[in-house]
Design an enzyme around this catalytic site. Structure first.
Site, PDB file in Angstrom:
ATOM      1  N   LYS A  87       0.798  -1.339  -0.054  1.00 38.01           N
ATOM      2  CA  LYS A  87      -0.017  -0.036   0.032  1.00 38.01           C
ATOM      3  C   LYS A  87       0.728   1.220  -0.059  1.00 38.01           C
ATOM      4  CE  LYS A  87      -4.058  -1.993   0.127  1.00 38.01           C
ATOM      5  NZ  LYS A  87      -4.876  -2.155   1.242  1.00 38.01           N
ATOM      6  N   ARG A  91      -3.372 -10.776   3.960  1.00 37.78           N
ATOM      7  CA  ARG A  91      -3.312 -10.827   2.365  1.00 37.78           C
ATOM      8  C   ARG A  91      -1.978 -10.254   2.053  1.00 37.78           C
ATOM      9  NH1 ARG A  91      -5.554  -7.414  -1.520  1.00 37.78           N
ATOM     10  NH2 ARG A  91      -6.732  -8.481  -2.894  1.00 37.78           N
TER      11      ARG A  91
END
Length: 353
Positions: A291, A326
């Protein structure tokens, strides 16, 4: 009246067992961690911080909820028996993914990547056909299913598959093709038929927090008073909606939605205060891999080069109670989690010194 108990003062491994045995801490989710302190929050107000073993009587049920181990998710081993959190490998079958720029858009490339992740230790493959990065254009269910179904059919022959979608038609088609789990970034809010599809299928589901239901505009709503409490309250509401629709709590996992309608400060606070979500009684999944905030903090602009930072965040999430992570970099994450667990619990029996 909304009440939250936030476990703090976490201990792991031998220290956790010793503190529990001495009556100085309580076990966290029945596993190898413990909490020595609790912060009591009522209607958004912090009432105080106190030893976990001295909680007032009318708060004790909420504290005891933190000590109970959730049931295994999707029939997979739990983190305690596996020796690490479950690892969900990310497979974006899209031309515009933020993380890999369409490397797996071709079904053959996607299948090769999936098998590589499974060989590296992934417990489940999460297949998505619509990019949910900020500003990404929407994809209709027909296009989405055309992208993912050939891939899901093949992977499902060898391993559990979750389908990353917000469309009920895609959920139904993916489950018929062999997917076992629905992973919805809108927590079954985007499509009015989604709750019924999951309830009728009897499948596990991952509910994620995101302000609104459109990834294209989610960052416009990144405003919170107390992000951890507000995310926990949202997820509690979605769990209740699922239960009312016939989806039992033991088939639900929750995801705080790192990077979805959050600033960097929000992401960091959610990761630090992740244990507050454990009181929901569901396994917690954290998806922070590659991210933007990781790139900002590590000074790495390209998402593909954010492996080291992503692994660091995965270990931090594991230390705060995440049952699943994840990730894109499966081999590195699995190795890091095994080493983290060994360092806090001691080497496995029979291991070479």
């Amino acid at each position: 009246m909304a009440r939250w108990v936030e476990p703090m003062g976490l201990l792991h491994g031998r220290g956790a067992f010793a503190a529990v045995a001495a009556g100085a801490a309580l076990p966290l989710e029945g596993g190898g961690a413990a909490f020595t302190l609790v912060r009591l929050i009522e209607d958004g107000r912090i009432l105080g911080l106190m030893p976990a073993v001295e909680t007032p009587e009318d708060w004790q049920e909420a504290v005891l909820a933190l000590t109970r181990q959730p049931q295994p998710f999707a029939g997979l081993p739990d983190a305690a028996s596996l020796g690490r959190p479950l690892v969900m490998g990310v497979l974006n079958v899209t031309p515009d993914s933020f993380s890999d720029g369409g490397r797996h858009f071709d079904p053959r490339a996607a299948l090769m990547a999936a098998h590589a992740m499974l060989e590296a230790g992934a417990d489940m493959i999460d297949v998505g056909g619509e990019s949910t990065r900020p500003g990404a254009p929407p994809v209709d269910p027909e296009t989405e299913t055309a992208r993912i179904l050939p891939v899901i059919r093949e992977i499902a022959k060898d391993a559990p598959v979750s389908v990353d979608t917000r469309h009920a038609a895609t959920m139904r088609a993916a489950l018929e093709a062999g997917a076992e789990v629905v992973n919805d970034v809108t927590a079954l809010r985007h499509d009015p038929e989604a709750l019924a599809v999951v309830a009728e299928a009897g499948c596990p589901v991952v509910l994620m927090h995101m302000p609104g239901t459109d990834p294209a505009t989610m960052q416009q709503h990144a405003e919170y008073g107390d992000v951890a409490v507000e995310v926990a309250a949202f997820l509690a509401g979605r769990i209740a909606a699922c239960e009312a629709a016939g989806i039992p709590r033991h088939r639900i996992a929750v995801d705080p939605g790192i990077g979805f309608g959050k600033t960097m400060d929000h992401n960091l606070e959610l990761l630090d205060r992740l244990p507050i979500l454990l009181g929901l009684g569901c396994p917690v999944l954290v998806g922070a891999s590659r991210k933007r905030f990781i790139g900002t903090l590590s000074g790495v602009s390209s998402p593909r080069d954010r492996m080291a930072g992503s692994v660091g965040v995965a270990v931090a999430a594991a230390s705060r109670g995440a049952a699943m992570v994840r990730v894109h970099d499966v081999a590195e994450t699995v190795a890091a989690l095994r080493l983290w667990r060994a360092c806090i619990a001691g080497a496995p029996q029979g291991a070479e010194t």
